[in-house]
Design a protein around this motif. Structure first.
Motif, short mmCIF file in Angstrom:
data_model
loop_
_atom_site.label_atom_id
_atom_site.label_comp_id
_atom_site.label_asym_id
_atom_site.label_seq_id
_atom_site.Cartn_x
_atom_site.Cartn_y
_atom_site.Cartn_z
N GLY A 117 33.72 30.49 61.50
CA GLY A 117 32.40 30.01 61.16
C GLY A 117 31.33 31.06 61.47
O GLY A 117 31.63 32.20 61.80
N THR A 118 30.06 30.64 61.41
CA THR A 118 28.96 31.58 61.60
C THR A 118 28.34 31.53 62.99
O THR A 118 27.59 32.42 63.37
N THR A 144 31.08 25.61 61.80
CA THR A 144 30.21 25.68 60.63
C THR A 144 30.98 26.19 59.42
O THR A 144 32.09 26.71 59.53
N SER A 173 30.70 28.88 56.08
CA SER A 173 30.15 30.22 55.86
C SER A 173 30.16 30.50 54.37
O SER A 173 31.10 30.13 53.66
N ILE A 225 28.57 36.73 54.49
CA ILE A 225 29.27 36.53 55.76
C ILE A 225 30.77 36.65 55.57
O ILE A 225 31.48 37.17 56.43
N CYS A 226 31.26 36.19 54.44
CA CYS A 226 32.70 36.22 54.15
C CYS A 226 33.06 37.62 53.65
O CYS A 226 33.19 37.87 52.45
N TYR A 230 36.78 37.01 59.26
CA TYR A 230 36.29 36.71 57.91
C TYR A 230 37.15 37.35 56.82
O TYR A 230 36.66 37.63 55.73
N TYR A 265 38.83 34.17 52.27
CA TYR A 265 37.72 33.47 51.62
C TYR A 265 38.15 32.98 50.24
O TYR A 265 39.16 33.42 49.69
N CYS A 319 33.75 30.54 52.99
CA CYS A 319 34.80 30.59 54.02
C CYS A 319 34.38 29.65 55.15
O CYS A 319 33.58 28.74 54.94
N GLY A 320 34.89 29.84 56.35
CA GLY A 320 34.55 28.97 57.47
C GLY A 320 35.41 27.73 57.54
O GLY A 320 36.40 27.59 56.82
N ALA A 329 25.68 27.12 54.25
CA ALA A 329 26.18 27.11 55.63
C ALA A 329 25.69 25.84 56.32
O ALA A 329 24.49 25.62 56.45
N ASN A 365 32.87 31.96 65.96
CA ASN A 365 32.49 32.90 64.92
C ASN A 365 33.38 34.13 64.91
O ASN A 365 33.15 35.07 64.15
#
Length: 409
Positions: free
Chosen positions: A294-295, A301, A303, A307-308, A320, A323, A346-347, A354, A389
């Motif tokens: 996550g973030t 969370t 993402s 971020i991915c 990361y 994705y 992702c996440g 997000a 994260n």
């Protein structure tokens, strides 16, 4: 399912001679009459429940099939082709079946060769009606093992594509999954390699191979490994056990997976929407979506976007590398809504922005496609609540988030 259209052609021939033109002929001529019955070798439903091909009984026998029911108004038999390890087939609707793999009786590796039934064939659809192999390497707590998590270290299923990119290697539970691969002029090989030293899994499979000619609307474009034609349904990563409605901490997606899942657009439809099959808001109950870290360090969370990155750093510093790629996701159904800043998601929370809660996300981008990008390793850390994260393993399964290494369903 391909519904056969069976057309029967009957030709009647009667040979006669004109007696008036030959008055000297005193003996009667016997009329010669015969019927020639022909029918196409189309798909048929056998009495055993398998798909077969309509042949005459003699043709079925000579081709190595087994008659199971009739077709073409009982002028033909529904011929089923079921082959063992080491066999080759150029017949449409061929099955490869082992109900329980035996290390003493069955060949290892078990290889099947699939050749085109005719030169117009472009695609092979390989259906895993049932497919159970040993699962990939599993751990959820040891950082040093992250590089091996999701690897098919014991059993493997590979399919060749001479002259092109081969589909990803798979293992574990894949009942209900399928693949489309280009049909090669040099034939395609399906190889199942079993680690005979691992005996905790009862291996079994029933594989059906259907051949599609070029231009068939039931076959996908070139870059689609999977192709779904129903207006509603589910998609899942390989090795997802869809026979259960809960998500175990041992549920892992496979590593080194790069392919596209395509969805045929129905007439009059302009968008496609996605949501996890299993969701929960209860601590300790995981959802059926988890693709990377996550973030935020302290809470679970989702993402999206930049971020991915597609990068995993070992041991357990950046998670990361995995994705999904879905163009122009938006968090609401309809023509309005906030679109993502990129195409990646992702996440451990499925949401087009997000967020800390799962939500349906939609895309209006055509063609409908989900790109799956899983790298060769996972970011695994010891269980703490402040590395979410960085790590893909969820130490607390908090608030119904998914496990970051599990994949999606």
């Amino acid at each position: 399912m391909i519904v056969p259209l069976i057309i029967m052609h009957c030709f009647n021939y009667v040979k006669t001679e004109n007696k008036a033109a030959q008055p000297e002929e005193r003996s009667s001529k016997q009329l010669s009459m015969f019927n020639v019955i022909t029918f196409p070798n189309t798909v048929c439903a056998s009495s055993s429940g398998f798909n077969g091909t309509c042949y005459t009984s003699s043709e079925c026998l000579s081709l190595g099939g087994s008659a199971s029911g009739t077709c073409a108004s009982s002028f033909g038999v529904c011929c089923v082709f079921s082959l063992g390890c080491g066999s080759s087939s150029s017949q449409n609707n061929t099955y490869f079946i082992i109900s329980s793999f035996s290390t003493s009786a069955d060949a290892d590796p078990c290889q099947y060769t699939i050749c085109k039934s005719n030169s117009a064939v472009c695609k092979l659809r390989i259906d895993f009606d049932s497919m159970v192999l040993a699962p990939p390497y599993t751990t959820t707590t040891t950082a040093d093992d992250g590089i091996r998590v999701g690897d098919c270290l014991y059993d493997t299923l590979t399919i060749t594509n001479p002259g092109g990119s081969s589909p990803p290697i798979i293992c574990g539970y894949n009942t209900g999954q399928h693949m489309f691969v280009p049909a090669s002029d040099g034939c395609n090989a399906l190889n199942i390699d079993i680690d005979t030293g691992t005996t905790t899994t009862t291996r079994s499979w029933q594989i059906k191979v259907t051949q599609f000619e070029c231009g068939d609307m039931m076959a996908p474009d070139q870059d689609c490994l999977q192709y779904h034609t129903s207006q509603t349904g589910t998609i899942a990563t390989f090795n997802w056990d869809t026979s259960t409605t809960t998500v175990a901490s041992t549920q892992l997606h496979l590593s080194s997976q790069n392919y596209n899942v395509c969805i045929r657009r129905a007439r009059g439809q302009c968008s496609v929407c996605y949501s996890p099959e299993v969701t929960s808001t209860t601590t300790g109950t995981a959802a059926s979506y988890g693709v990377g870290a996550g973030t935020i360090a302290a809470i679970q969370t989702g993402s999206v976007g930049a971020i991915c990155t597609g990068i995993t750093t070992q041991p357990g510093t950046l998670g990361y590398g995995d994705y999904l790629e879905i163009a122009n996701l938006q968090p609401t159904i309809g023509t309005s809504g906030t679109t993502t800043t990129g195409t990646r998601i992702c996440g451990v929370i499925f949401n087009a922005i997000a967020n800390i809660a799962h939500a349906t996300a939609c895309s209006f981008a055509i063609p409908f496609k989900v790109g799956v990008h899983f790298d060769e390793e996972e970011s695994i850390l010891a269980a703490t609540a402040n590395n979410l994260n960085k790590a893909e393993n969820d130490p607390l399964a908090t608030a119904g988030a998914g496990y970051g290494y599990s994949g999606f369903w």
